[in-house]
Write a protein that holds these residues in place. Structure first.
Motif, PDB file in Angstrom:
ATOM      1  N   GLU A  42      56.341  51.733  39.441  1.00 32.09           N
ATOM      2  CA  GLU A  42      55.588  52.844  39.593  1.00 32.09           C
ATOM      3  C   GLU A  42      56.205  54.238  39.250  1.00 32.09           C
ATOM      4  OE1 GLU A  42      52.223  52.944  39.271  1.00 32.09           O
ATOM      5  OE2 GLU A  42      52.554  50.712  39.388  1.00 32.09           O
ATOM      6  N   ASN A  43      57.568  54.145  39.488  1.00 29.35           N
ATOM      7  CA  ASN A  43      58.366  55.510  39.306  1.00 29.35           C
ATOM      8  C   ASN A  43      58.995  55.567  37.843  1.00 29.35           C
ATOM      9  OD1 ASN A  43      57.956  55.982  41.977  1.00 29.35           O
ATOM     10  ND2 ASN A  43      59.793  55.060  42.621  1.00 29.35           N
ATOM     11  N   ALA A  44      58.667  54.655  37.145  1.00 30.30           N
ATOM     12  CA  ALA A  44      59.335  54.513  35.925  1.00 30.30           C
ATOM     13  C   ALA A  44      58.955  55.731  34.942  1.00 30.30           C
ATOM     14  CB  ALA A  44      58.860  53.174  35.017  1.00 30.30           C
ATOM     15  N   HIS A  45      59.803  56.237  34.200  1.00 34.68           N
ATOM     16  CA  HIS A  45      59.797  57.490  33.522  1.00 34.68           C
ATOM     17  C   HIS A  45      59.577  56.822  31.846  1.00 34.68           C
ATOM     18  CE1 HIS A  45      60.083  61.635  31.910  1.00 34.68           C
ATOM     19  NE2 HIS A  45      60.735  61.121  30.832  1.00 34.68           N
ATOM     20  N   ALA A  46      58.147  56.769  31.665  1.00 30.53           N
ATOM     21  CA  ALA A  46      58.111  56.020  30.284  1.00 30.53           C
ATOM     22  C   ALA A  46      56.950  56.812  29.690  1.00 30.53           C
ATOM     23  CB  ALA A  46      57.592  54.627  30.467  1.00 30.53           C
ATOM     24  N   PRO A  47      57.238  58.283  29.190  1.00 26.05           N
ATOM     25  CA  PRO A  47      55.941  58.937  28.636  1.00 26.05           C
ATOM     26  C   PRO A  47      55.849  58.783  27.107  1.00 26.05           C
ATOM     27  CG  PRO A  47      58.125  60.361  28.706  1.00 26.05           C
ATOM     28  CD  PRO A  47      58.304  58.955  29.639  1.00 26.05           C
ATOM     29  N   TYR A  48      56.655  57.976  26.484  1.00 26.02           N
ATOM     30  CA  TYR A  48      56.926  57.645  25.158  1.00 26.02           C
ATOM     31  C   TYR A  48      56.168  56.366  24.831  1.00 26.02           C
ATOM     32  CZ  TYR A  48      59.783  61.642  25.691  1.00 26.02           C
ATOM     33  OH  TYR A  48      60.216  62.835  25.912  1.00 26.02           O
ATOM     34  N   SER A  49      56.348  55.279  25.589  1.00 27.59           N
ATOM     35  CA  SER A  49      56.018  53.923  25.395  1.00 27.59           C
ATOM     36  C   SER A  49      54.795  53.774  26.460  1.00 27.59           C
ATOM     37  CB  SER A  49      57.231  53.113  25.413  1.00 27.59           C
ATOM     38  OG  SER A  49      57.529  52.765  26.699  1.00 27.59           O
ATOM     39  N   ASN A  50      54.427  54.275  27.363  1.00 30.05           N
ATOM     40  CA  ASN A  50      53.954  54.095  28.451  1.00 30.05           C
ATOM     41  C   ASN A  50      54.017  52.451  28.977  1.00 30.05           C
ATOM     42  OD1 ASN A  50      52.418  56.504  28.838  1.00 30.05           O
ATOM     43  ND2 ASN A  50      51.743  56.038  26.688  1.00 30.05           N
ATOM     44  N   PHE A  51      55.250  52.004  28.758  1.00 29.80           N
ATOM     45  CA  PHE A  51      55.820  50.644  29.192  1.00 29.80           C
ATOM     46  C   PHE A  51      56.436  50.766  30.302  1.00 29.80           C
ATOM     47  CE2 PHE A  51      57.574  46.559  28.645  1.00 29.80           C
ATOM     48  CZ  PHE A  51      56.629  45.847  28.613  1.00 29.80           C
ATOM     49  N   LYS A  52      55.688  50.604  31.565  1.00 29.56           N
ATOM     50  CA  LYS A  52      56.397  50.883  32.530  1.00 29.56           C
ATOM     51  C   LYS A  52      57.157  49.448  33.157  1.00 29.56           C
ATOM     52  CE  LYS A  52      54.484  54.549  34.729  1.00 29.56           C
ATOM     53  NZ  LYS A  52      53.793  55.299  35.836  1.00 29.56           N
ATOM     54  N   VAL A  53      58.535  49.394  33.643  1.00 27.87           N
ATOM     55  CA  VAL A  53      59.157  48.064  33.952  1.00 27.87           C
ATOM     56  C   VAL A  53      59.895  48.389  35.293  1.00 27.87           C
ATOM     57  CG1 VAL A  53      60.873  46.266  33.344  1.00 27.87           C
ATOM     58  CG2 VAL A  53      59.702  47.376  31.490  1.00 27.87           C
ATOM     59  N   GLY A  54      59.742  47.409  36.088  1.00 29.64           N
ATOM     60  CA  GLY A  54      60.505  47.669  37.524  1.00 29.64           C
ATOM     61  C   GLY A  54      61.408  46.147  37.693  1.00 29.64           C
ATOM     62  N   ALA A  55      62.591  46.668  38.269  1.00 26.88           N
ATOM     63  CA  ALA A  55      63.440  45.311  38.653  1.00 26.88           C
ATOM     64  C   ALA A  55      63.835  45.488  39.998  1.00 26.88           C
ATOM     65  CB  ALA A  55      64.704  45.436  37.581  1.00 26.88           C
ATOM     66  N   ALA A  56      64.101  44.388  40.611  1.00 23.20           N
ATOM     67  CA  ALA A  56      64.750  44.329  42.030  1.00 23.20           C
ATOM     68  C   ALA A  56      65.838  43.225  41.851  1.00 23.20           C
ATOM     69  CB  ALA A  56      63.617  43.841  43.034  1.00 23.20           C
ATOM     70  N   ILE A  57      66.865  43.331  42.360  1.00 22.04           N
ATOM     71  CA  ILE A  57      67.894  42.457  42.572  1.00 22.04           C
ATOM     72  C   ILE A  57      68.171  42.227  44.044  1.00 22.04           C
ATOM     73  CG2 ILE A  57      68.819  42.699  40.249  1.00 22.04           C
ATOM     74  CD1 ILE A  57      70.821  44.338  41.198  1.00 22.04           C
ATOM     75  N   ARG A  58      68.865  40.929  44.366  1.00 23.63           N
ATOM     76  CA  ARG A  58      69.086  40.818  45.640  1.00 23.63           C
ATOM     77  C   ARG A  58      70.597  40.668  45.654  1.00 23.63           C
ATOM     78  NH1 ARG A  58      66.258  39.587  49.656  1.00 23.63           N
ATOM     79  NH2 ARG A  58      64.638  38.409  48.280  1.00 23.63           N
ATOM     80  N   THR A  66      72.407  37.790  43.651  1.00 25.47           N
ATOM     81  CA  THR A  66      72.089  36.409  43.872  1.00 25.47           C
ATOM     82  C   THR A  66      70.431  36.098  43.212  1.00 25.47           C
ATOM     83  OG1 THR A  66      71.022  36.822  45.984  1.00 25.47           O
ATOM     84  CG2 THR A  66      73.457  35.991  45.897  1.00 25.47           C
ATOM     85  N   GLU A  67      69.825  36.890  43.055  1.00 27.44           N
ATOM     86  CA  GLU A  67      68.321  36.808  42.393  1.00 27.44           C
ATOM     87  C   GLU A  67      68.138  38.323  41.832  1.00 27.44           C
ATOM     88  OE1 GLU A  67      64.108  35.221  44.112  1.00 27.44           O
ATOM     89  OE2 GLU A  67      65.675  35.490  45.463  1.00 27.44           O
ATOM     90  N   ALA A  68      67.144  37.949  40.700  1.00 31.07           N
ATOM     91  CA  ALA A  68      66.474  39.108  40.112  1.00 31.07           C
ATOM     92  C   ALA A  68      65.091  38.974  39.897  1.00 31.07           C
ATOM     93  CB  ALA A  68      67.490  39.437  38.834  1.00 31.07           C
ATOM     94  N   TYR A  69      64.338  39.938  39.896  1.00 32.84           N
ATOM     95  CA  TYR A  69      62.925  40.030  39.564  1.00 32.84           C
ATOM     96  C   TYR A  69      62.613  41.110  38.820  1.00 32.84           C
ATOM     97  CZ  TYR A  69      57.942  38.910  40.617  1.00 32.84           C
ATOM     98  OH  TYR A  69      56.626  38.705  40.531  1.00 32.84           O
ATOM     99  N   VAL A  70      61.967  40.860  37.513  1.00 35.80           N
ATOM    100  CA  VAL A  70      61.384  41.988  36.657  1.00 35.80           C
ATOM    101  C   VAL A  70      60.200  41.777  36.441  1.00 35.80           C
ATOM    102  CG1 VAL A  70      62.010  42.909  34.287  1.00 35.80           C
ATOM    103  CG2 VAL A  70      63.924  41.932  35.500  1.00 35.80           C
ATOM    104  N   ILE A  71      59.431  42.895  36.639  1.00 38.96           N
ATOM    105  CA  ILE A  71      57.813  43.137  36.400  1.00 38.96           C
ATOM    106  C   ILE A  71      57.486  44.248  35.340  1.00 38.96           C
ATOM    107  CG2 ILE A  71      57.696  44.324  38.191  1.00 38.96           C
ATOM    108  CD1 ILE A  71      55.051  42.811  38.545  1.00 38.96           C
TER     109      ILE A  71
END
Length: 129
Positions: free
Chosen positions: A12-28, A68-73
């Motif tokens: 939700e914090n992504a700065h995507a004013p040009y593509s409007n395609f927001k991506v979030g990632a979390a890694i452990r 040790t793990e990654a999650y991309v949404i």
């Protein structure tokens, strides 16, 4: 908080004013700490940063160097794989067997490993003389 929840929240914090395609990632990290990142676009397109790169940078800035793990949404019809550069970045700090989950905001998930994402990885062994 789970990796899924962390990735979805930071998206939700992504700065995507040009593509409007927001991506979030979390890694452990190896310590168990979760680090997050979101894509940050720039009007000069090549100067933006990917969510995975942001999460890895946060981990390294905190003094950790193993994940040790990654999650991309992303809000896409099917799970989005990390770009080539981010695959290499993940490989720098993960084992080949490290789990990577790619997901959509509608709940579709695809699970793979770093090695499956980047066969023939360029690594430190290539630098040995």
């Amino acid at each position: 908080m789970s990796l899924k929840e962390a990735a979805n929240a930071v998206r939700e914090n992504a700065h995507a004013p040009y593509s409007n395609f927001k991506v979030g990632a979390a890694i452990r990290a190896q310590s168990g700490t979760i680090y997050v990142g979101c894509n940050v676009e720039n009007v000069a397109y090549p100067e933006g940063t990917c969510a995975e790169a942001g999460a890895i940078a946060a981990m390294v800035a905190a003094g950790e160097t193993a994940l040790t793990e990654a999650y991309v949404i992303a809000g896409s019809p099917m799970p989005v794989t990390p770009c080539g550069g981010c695959r290499q970045k993940l490989a720098e700090f993960a084992q080949g067997t490290t789990r990577v989950t790619m997901a959509t905001t509608s709940g579709v998930e695809q699970v793979t490993t770093v090695a499956e994402l980047l066969p023939g990885v360029f690594n430190a062994a290539h630098m040995e003389t």
